[in-house]
Design a protein around this motif. Structure first.
Motif, short mmCIF file in Angstrom:
data_model
loop_
_atom_site.label_atom_id
_atom_site.label_comp_id
_atom_site.label_asym_id
_atom_site.label_seq_id
_atom_site.Cartn_x
_atom_site.Cartn_y
_atom_site.Cartn_z
N TYR A 86 0.82 -1.21 0.00
CA TYR A 86 0.00 0.00 0.00
C TYR A 86 0.86 1.26 0.00
O TYR A 86 0.53 2.24 -0.65
N LYS A 87 1.96 1.21 0.72
CA LYS A 87 2.78 2.40 0.90
C LYS A 87 3.92 2.56 -0.11
O LYS A 87 4.55 3.61 -0.15
N HIS A 88 4.20 1.53 -0.89
CA HIS A 88 5.35 1.57 -1.79
C HIS A 88 4.94 1.16 -3.20
O HIS A 88 4.05 0.35 -3.39
N THR A 89 5.63 1.72 -4.17
CA THR A 89 5.39 1.37 -5.56
C THR A 89 6.73 1.32 -6.27
O THR A 89 7.76 1.69 -5.72
N THR A 90 6.69 0.88 -7.51
CA THR A 90 7.89 0.82 -8.32
C THR A 90 7.57 1.37 -9.71
O THR A 90 6.40 1.42 -10.11
N PRO A 91 8.58 1.76 -10.45
CA PRO A 91 8.32 2.21 -11.82
C PRO A 91 7.59 1.15 -12.66
O PRO A 91 6.69 1.51 -13.44
N SER A 92 7.92 -0.11 -12.49
CA SER A 92 7.25 -1.14 -13.30
C SER A 92 5.77 -1.26 -12.93
O SER A 92 4.93 -1.46 -13.81
N ILE A 93 5.44 -1.10 -11.66
CA ILE A 93 4.03 -1.12 -11.26
C ILE A 93 3.31 0.08 -11.86
O ILE A 93 2.21 -0.05 -12.40
N GLU A 94 3.93 1.23 -11.81
CA GLU A 94 3.31 2.43 -12.36
C GLU A 94 3.13 2.33 -13.88
O GLU A 94 2.10 2.73 -14.41
N ARG A 95 4.12 1.74 -14.57
CA ARG A 95 3.96 1.53 -16.02
C ARG A 95 2.80 0.59 -16.29
O ARG A 95 2.00 0.79 -17.20
N SER A 96 2.69 -0.44 -15.48
CA SER A 96 1.61 -1.41 -15.63
C SER A 96 0.25 -0.75 -15.45
O SER A 96 -0.70 -1.02 -16.21
N VAL A 97 0.12 0.12 -14.48
CA VAL A 97 -1.13 0.85 -14.25
C VAL A 97 -1.47 1.68 -15.49
O VAL A 97 -2.60 1.68 -15.98
N LEU A 98 -0.47 2.39 -16.00
CA LEU A 98 -0.70 3.25 -17.16
C LEU A 98 -1.06 2.44 -18.41
O LEU A 98 -1.89 2.86 -19.21
N LEU A 99 -0.46 1.27 -18.55
CA LEU A 99 -0.82 0.40 -19.68
C LEU A 99 -2.29 0.01 -19.59
O LEU A 99 -3.00 0.00 -20.60
N ARG A 100 -2.76 -0.27 -18.39
CA ARG A 100 -4.15 -0.64 -18.20
C ARG A 100 -5.10 0.55 -18.37
O ARG A 100 -6.28 0.37 -18.58
N MET A 101 -4.54 1.74 -18.30
CA MET A 101 -5.33 2.95 -18.55
C MET A 101 -5.39 3.27 -20.03
O MET A 101 -6.03 4.24 -20.43
N GLY A 102 -4.70 2.49 -20.86
CA GLY A 102 -4.77 2.66 -22.30
C GLY A 102 -3.58 3.32 -22.96
O GLY A 102 -3.60 3.58 -24.16
N PHE A 103 -2.53 3.57 -22.21
CA PHE A 103 -1.33 4.17 -22.79
C PHE A 103 -0.44 3.08 -23.36
O PHE A 103 -0.41 1.94 -22.86
N SER A 104 0.31 3.42 -24.40
CA SER A 104 1.27 2.47 -24.97
C SER A 104 2.46 2.32 -24.03
O SER A 104 2.64 3.13 -23.10
N SER A 105 3.28 1.35 -24.29
CA SER A 105 4.47 1.13 -23.48
C SER A 105 5.39 2.34 -23.53
O SER A 105 5.94 2.77 -22.50
N ILE A 106 5.56 2.91 -24.69
CA ILE A 106 6.42 4.09 -24.84
C ILE A 106 5.85 5.28 -24.08
O ILE A 106 6.57 5.99 -23.38
N GLU A 107 4.54 5.49 -24.19
CA GLU A 107 3.89 6.58 -23.48
C GLU A 107 3.98 6.38 -21.97
O GLU A 107 4.28 7.32 -21.22
N ALA A 108 3.72 5.14 -21.53
CA ALA A 108 3.78 4.84 -20.10
C ALA A 108 5.18 5.08 -19.55
O ALA A 108 5.35 5.64 -18.46
N THR A 109 6.18 4.66 -20.30
CA THR A 109 7.56 4.86 -19.87
C THR A 109 7.88 6.34 -19.74
O THR A 109 8.48 6.78 -18.76
N ALA A 110 7.46 7.13 -20.73
CA ALA A 110 7.70 8.58 -20.67
C ALA A 110 6.99 9.22 -19.48
O ALA A 110 7.56 10.08 -18.80
N LEU A 111 5.77 8.79 -19.21
CA LEU A 111 5.03 9.33 -18.06
C LEU A 111 5.71 8.98 -16.75
O LEU A 111 5.86 9.82 -15.86
N VAL A 112 6.13 7.73 -16.61
CA VAL A 112 6.79 7.31 -15.37
C VAL A 112 8.11 8.05 -15.20
O VAL A 112 8.45 8.47 -14.09
#
Length: 121
Positions: A42-68
């Motif tokens: 609950y208290k910790h996250t990682t870049p890979s988790i955040e990319r995964s969330v963004l992918l599920r929100m409809g962003f491409s891998s490249i877009e998710a990586t740039a956002l993270v």
């Protein structure tokens, strides 16, 4: 090598418990194991988790990586990349995808920092 059977010795502290008490003890012990793990997640996250969330929100891998990367560069990872995109969309009356793409293009980062580091969440 034969294993010494010490089951009866190890179960002595449980032998007087009823079935319901054993179930309660089991769930108490499970809580002791799982609660710290759930709290950490609950208290910790990682870049890979955040990319995964963004992918599920409809962003491409490249877009998710740039956002993270943008989130990391600004020290906002603890707030969640998806949450940041959502708040920017909400604050600017944008579609979530449009907000994310605007962030990828370098827009709204100052606003994101103000929202999340300025105390407003």
């Amino acid at each position: 090598m034969e294993r010494q059977d010490d089951f009866q010795e190890r179960r002595k502290h449980l032998s007087n418990l009823s079935e319901d008490e054993l179930k309660a003890k089991f769930w108490e012990l499970i809580g002791e194991i799982v609660d710290p793990i759930a709290d950490y997640a609950y208290k910790h996250t990682t870049p890979s988790i955040e990319r995964s969330v963004l992918l599920r929100m409809g962003f491409s891998s490249i877009e998710a990586t740039a956002l993270v990367e943008g989130v990391l560069d600004r020290g906002l990872i603890g707030h969640g990349a998806g949450h940041i995109v959502y708040r920017i969309a909400k604050e600017n009356n944008l579609d979530i995808r449009d907000a994310g793409l605007a962030l990828v293009d370098g827009k709204y980062w100052d606003q994101a920092v103000e929202i999340f580091k300025g105390g407003e969440q």
